[in-house]
Design a protein around this motif. Structure first.
Motif, PDB file in Angstrom:
ATOM      1  N   TYR A  76       0.868  -1.189   0.000  1.00 14.91           N
ATOM      2  CA  TYR A  76       0.000   0.000   0.000  1.00 14.91           C
ATOM      3  C   TYR A  76       0.890   1.220   0.000  1.00 14.91           C
ATOM      4  O   TYR A  76       1.791   1.305   0.834  1.00 14.91           O
ATOM      5  CB  TYR A  76      -0.901  -0.001   1.229  1.00 14.91           C
ATOM      6  CG  TYR A  76      -1.918   1.135   1.248  1.00 14.91           C
ATOM      7  CD1 TYR A  76      -3.124   1.024   0.581  1.00 14.91           C
ATOM      8  CD2 TYR A  76      -1.635   2.315   1.939  1.00 14.91           C
ATOM      9  CE1 TYR A  76      -4.052   2.060   0.607  1.00 14.91           C
ATOM     10  CE2 TYR A  76      -2.550   3.350   1.955  1.00 14.91           C
ATOM     11  CZ  TYR A  76      -3.751   3.223   1.302  1.00 14.91           C
ATOM     12  OH  TYR A  76      -4.670   4.242   1.313  1.00 14.91           O
ATOM     13  N   PRO A  77       0.684   2.123  -0.946  1.00 12.71           N
ATOM     14  CA  PRO A  77      -0.279   2.188  -2.069  1.00 12.71           C
ATOM     15  C   PRO A  77      -0.017   1.092  -3.117  1.00 12.71           C
ATOM     16  O   PRO A  77       1.074   0.556  -3.211  1.00 12.71           O
ATOM     17  CB  PRO A  77      -0.048   3.579  -2.652  1.00 12.71           C
ATOM     18  CG  PRO A  77       0.638   4.350  -1.559  1.00 12.71           C
ATOM     19  CD  PRO A  77       1.484   3.357  -0.841  1.00 12.71           C
ATOM     20  N   LEU A  78      -1.063   0.860  -3.938  1.00 13.15           N
ATOM     21  CA  LEU A  78      -0.994  -0.222  -4.916  1.00 13.15           C
ATOM     22  C   LEU A  78      -1.864   0.116  -6.122  1.00 13.15           C
ATOM     23  O   LEU A  78      -2.967   0.653  -5.974  1.00 13.15           O
ATOM     24  CB  LEU A  78      -1.483  -1.531  -4.285  1.00 13.15           C
ATOM     25  CG  LEU A  78      -1.490  -2.775  -5.174  1.00 13.15           C
ATOM     26  CD1 LEU A  78      -0.064  -3.202  -5.525  1.00 13.15           C
ATOM     27  CD2 LEU A  78      -2.239  -3.914  -4.494  1.00 13.15           C
ATOM     28  N   VAL A  79      -1.367  -0.203  -7.319  1.00 11.63           N
ATOM     29  CA  VAL A  79      -2.143  -0.099  -8.553  1.00 11.63           C
ATOM     30  C   VAL A  79      -2.259  -1.495  -9.143  1.00 11.63           C
ATOM     31  O   VAL A  79      -1.242  -2.167  -9.369  1.00 11.63           O
ATOM     32  CB  VAL A  79      -1.482   0.857  -9.567  1.00 11.63           C
ATOM     33  CG1 VAL A  79      -2.222   0.805 -10.905  1.00 11.63           C
ATOM     34  CG2 VAL A  79      -1.454   2.284  -9.033  1.00 11.63           C
ATOM     35  N   THR A  80      -3.493  -1.946  -9.372  1.00 10.71           N
ATOM     36  CA  THR A  80      -3.739  -3.245  -9.985  1.00 10.71           C
ATOM     37  C   THR A  80      -4.224  -3.011 -11.408  1.00 10.71           C
ATOM     38  O   THR A  80      -5.178  -2.266 -11.629  1.00 10.71           O
ATOM     39  CB  THR A  80      -4.785  -4.040  -9.191  1.00 10.71           C
ATOM     40  OG1 THR A  80      -4.369  -4.141  -7.830  1.00 10.71           O
ATOM     41  CG2 THR A  80      -4.952  -5.443  -9.767  1.00 10.71           C
ATOM     42  N   LEU A  81      -3.562  -3.651 -12.369  1.00 13.80           N
ATOM     43  CA  LEU A  81      -3.869  -3.458 -13.783  1.00 13.80           C
ATOM     44  C   LEU A  81      -4.352  -4.795 -14.354  1.00 13.80           C
ATOM     45  O   LEU A  81      -3.640  -5.787 -14.305  1.00 13.80           O
ATOM     46  CB  LEU A  81      -2.613  -2.962 -14.503  1.00 13.80           C
ATOM     47  CG  LEU A  81      -2.763  -2.374 -15.905  1.00 13.80           C
ATOM     48  CD1 LEU A  81      -1.630  -1.397 -16.180  1.00 13.80           C
ATOM     49  CD2 LEU A  81      -2.758  -3.460 -16.964  1.00 13.80           C
TER      50      LEU A  81
END
Length: 609
Positions: free
Chosen positions: A510-515
Motif C-alpha cells: 500500500y499504495p498499490l495499482v492493480t492493472l
C-alpha cells in the motif's frame, strides 16, 4: 427494386410524426411528417453519430438500413388511427374507428420477423462455409431495433396471421424495398453468438439515441408527402444535412481528443507529480479493455492520476470520453467543479465537448445550470451570459444533454452519482440509452469501497457488462480490502470471457495499482506521497479491566477515545459510568464533554449501531 407506383404513392401518405398547429373552428389543424421521412431522419442520425459504424462493426449502409426499419410498425392501422386527420386514405380507404388497438413496436417486430422475411432475405448473407443466418439470430436484430421505446418486445403470432391477410403486409414489403433502394446495403455476414449479443445491446442503445434526436421537429422540419416522392433525394439533401446540424445542437458532434502531454497539460497547478501520478503517466497500458484499481491515501492525487490514465486511453484511440461516478450528489457536485477547470485539456482546443452533471438534483446545482448553452445553439462556443464570445476554456453543456440525467450520460464528459451508471445494468426502462452513454468511455468510479453488499453486486455486474462491451474502468479507493479487490478483478475478467483462467490477487503493498486486461493481472506497488506516510503504534492490553483503566486515564488527559459498539450494552454502560466518575466535566473541557455525550448516545437503545 422499387415497388409498384400505386403502392409507393400510398406509402408517402402514412404519417410518422404529427403535431397540432392551430385551432380551426372546433377542431385542431394537424401537420404531419411522412413515415418514410421520419425513418430516413433517424437512420441519418444513426450513421452520423461519431464512431457508431465502427463501434458496432457494421457498414454505414447496413446500419442505416437496420435503424430505418425501427418504426415499420407505424404502418399498422392501429397506429395510423391515432390521428384521424392524417389517416392514409390512399392506402386503407375511408377512416373507421372500429380498429383494434395495438402497439407499433410490437407490430413492428411482428412485421419484420414473420411477415417481411422474403423481402428482407437479401440483407443477410452467408459465410465461407455456406452457413447463413438462423431465424433466432435475425430475431436478435429485430428485438434491438423494435425495442426503441425502452422495453423489450416480442413477436405475436396471431398478429402475424392477421397482417398476412391485410393490406399492411403489402405496404410493409414495399417500404422495405424503398429502404433497400436508398441504402443498398451489402449482405450482413453471420456472426458468432457472443458478437451478436454485443451487437444486439449496442444496436438497441444506438437506435434509441438516434430516434430521440431524429424525432425533434425543431431539428427535422416536417415535410409534405410530395417532398418524399424521391426518397433517395430526400435522404441525401434533407435528412443527412439536418442530422449533422442536429448533432451539433444536441452536443453529440464529433470532437477531437488532444494528444497526451503529461500532467502539466491537464493540471497547470501541479508542479511535481505524486508517486501514483508518475506511475500512471508512464506504465504501459494494454490496447484492449482495461481495469485499473488505484489504492492510495487521501490527498495522494488519485483523482488526477485517474484522469491521466483516462486521457492516455482516449489519446490512444481506446476511448472517446469519460464518465466519473461518485457515491453522493454532494461529491458529484464537487467533482463537477474540479473537472470544470481540466476537462477541456482532454480535447483539441477547437473542439467543443460537453461536461454534464448526471443525478436527480443536477438542475439545482448553480454551476451546472450556468454552463448549459441556450436551447438549440448551433455552436457550443456561442454567446455567454453577457452576450460576448466565451473563451476557449469555458465550460459548456448543450441544453439537450443537460435536460435529463439519462441524456447526460451521452456527453463527452459526464459526472454523476454511481446509480446513474448502475441503471444501465438493471431491468429499467431505457437502460440501453445509459449503455449507449457509457459505450466507448472510460468509467471512473471514486470511493469504490463505499457501497453496501447490494450495490457492490450491482457494481460487479456493471464491470462485467462494461468489459464485455469493450470499455475500460478506473476504480479509486483509500480503504479497499483484498477480498473486495479480488471480486472486482474477477468481475472484469468475466466480462472479458476469462472464466476458465482464475487469477488470485495477493499483493498486500500500500499504495498499490492493480492493472487487469486480457493479457493478465499486474500488481504494481507504489511509494506514498511525501508527507502522507504515517506510523501507528499498536500494543496489546491484557484484560478488560486494563482496557477500562487505559480509557479513563487517557480521557482524563483530554484524549479522544473510541470504544467498539459490538462490545455489548452492559460493558458500554460500565465504561460510561467509569468515564463520568473520573473525568471532570468543566465548561472548557471539550474533549471530556464530547466523550460523555458520545457515551450517552451509544448507551441509548434507540440509537445503537
Amino acid at each position: 427494386m422499387m415497388p409498384s407506383a400505386p403502392e409507393f404513392n400510398a406509402l408517402r401518405y402514412f404519417w410518422g410524426k404529427a403535431r397540432p398547429t392551430a385551432q380551426i373552428g372546433t377542431q385542431a389543424a394537424v401537420v404531419m411528417h411522412p413515415l418514410i421521412a421520419h425513418m430516413l431522419d433517424v437512420a441519418a442520425v444513426a450513421i452520423s453519430l461519431p464512431g457508431s459504424s465502427e463501434r458496432l462493426g457494421l457498414d454505414k449502409r447496413q446500419l442505416g438500413m437496420l435503424v430505418a426499419l425501427h418504426d415499420i410498425g407505424k404502418l399498422s392501422p392501429a397506429f395510423q388511427k391515432k390521428v384521424p386527420q392524417c389517416w392514409p386514405e390512399q392506402a386503407f380507404g375511408f377512416f373507421t374507428a372500429a380498429i383494434e388497438d395495438g402497439r407499433h413496436d410490437v407490430e413492428g417486430i411482428t412485421l419484420l420477423d414473420l411477415v417481411c422475411q422474403g423481402v428482407l432475405a437479401p440483407l443477410f448473407g452467408e459465410n465461407a462455409e455456406g452457413e447463413g443466418w438462423s431465424a433466432a439470430d435475425k430475431a436478435q436484430l429485430w428485438r434491438a431495433i423494435a425495442g426503441h421505446h425502452g422495453v423489450p418486445v416480442a413477436t405475436k403470432n396471431g398478429a402475424a396471421r392477421k397482417f398476412k391477410k391485410a393490406p399492411v403486409a403489402v405496404y410493409a414489403c414495399a417500404l422495405v424495398e424503398v429502404l433497400r433502394d436508398v441504402f443498398k446495403p451489402p449482405p450482413l455476414q453471420p456472426l458468432p453468438q457472443t458478437v451478436l449479443q454485443k451487437l444486439e445491446w449496442q444496436l438497441a442503445g444506438l437506435t434509441v439515441q438516434a430516434d430521440w434526436v431524429g424525432s425533434r421537429q425543431e431539428w427535422f422540419p416536417y415535410v409534405t408527402p410530395n417532398e418524399v416522392a424521391d426518397p433517395c433525394r430526400y435522404f441525401w439533401n434533407n435528412a443527412l444535412p439536418c442530422a449533422q446540424a442536429a448533432l451539433v445542437c444536441a452536443g453529440l458532434a464529433p470532437v477531437g481528443v488532444a494528444p497526451f502531454q503529461g500532467i502539466a497539460h491537464l493540471f497547470a497547478h501541479i508542479k511535481e507529480s505524486s508517486p501514483v501520478q508518475a506511475l500512471l503517466q508512464t506504465v504501459a497500458l494494454p490496447t484492449g479493455p482495461t481495469l485499473l484499481v488505484v489504492e492510495d491515501m487521501t490527498g495522494s492525487g488519485k483523482t488526477e492520476a485517474a484522469l491521466l490514465a483516462a486521457h492516455r486511453f482516449m489519446a490512444a484511440g481506446h476511448a472517446t470520453g469519460l464518465f466519473v461516478a461518485l457515491p453522493t450528489m454532494a461529491t458529484a457536485n464537487a467533482m463537477f467543479d474540479r473537472l470544470a477547470g481540466a476537462y477541456r485539456g482532454l480535447f483539441h482546443p477547437s473542439s467543443h465537448p460537453s461536461l454534464a452533471l448526471a443525478h436527480g438534483r443536477a438542475a439545482l446545482d448553480a454551476r451546472f445550470a450556468a454552463v448549459i448553452a441556450p436551447e438549440d445553439t448551433p455552436n457550443l462556443s456561442g454567446l455567454s451570459e453577457e452576450g460576448g464570445k466565451i473563451e476557449a476554456a469555458e465550460v459548456c453543456c448543450s441544453a439537450w444533454l443537460g435536460g435529463e440525467a439519462r441524456r447526460a450520460l451521452l456527453a463527452q464528459v459526464g459526472v454523476g452519482t454511481l446509480d446513474q451508471a448502475l441503471l444501465a445494468v438493471l431491468p429499467k426502462r431505457f437502460a440501453t440509452i445509459r449503455q449507449a452513454g457509457l459505450a466507448g468511455k472510460v468509467l471512473l468510479v471514486d470511493e469504490c469501497h463505499a457501497y453496501d453488499p447490494y450495490m457492490q453486486e450491482e457494481m460487479l455486474a456493471l464491470l462485467r457488462f462494461h468489459a464485455a462491451m469493450g470499455g475500460s474502468v478506473v476504480l479509486l479507493s483509500a480503504t479497499l480490502t483484498q477480498a473486495v479487490r479480488q471480486k472486482l478483478v474477477n468481475a472484469f475478467r468475466q466480462g472479458l470471457d476469462q472464466y476458465s483462467d482464475p487469477v488470485e490477487v495477493f499483493c498486500s503493498a500500500y499504495p498499490l495499482v492493480t492493472l487487469v486486461s486480457g493479457a493478465g493481472v499486474r500488481e504494481l506497488p507504489c511509494m506514498p506521497r511525501l508527507g502522507l506516510a504515517r506510523r501507528v503504534a499498536v500494543c496489546r492490553v491484557p484484560d478488560e479491566a486494563s482496557v477500562f483503566a487505559t480509557i479513563t486515564q487517557d480521557a482524563a488527559k483530554g484524549a479522544a477515545v473510541v470504544f467498539p459498539a459490538h462490545a455489548g450494552m452492559n460493558r458500554q454502560r460500565t465504561l460510561c459510568r467509569a468515564v463520568r466518575s473520573r473525568v471532570p466535566r468543566t465548561r472548557g473541557d471539550e474533549p471530556a464533554q464530547l466523550l460523555a455525550y458520545c457515551a450517552r448516545v451509544s448507551c441509548s437503545p434507540h440509537t445503537r449501531g
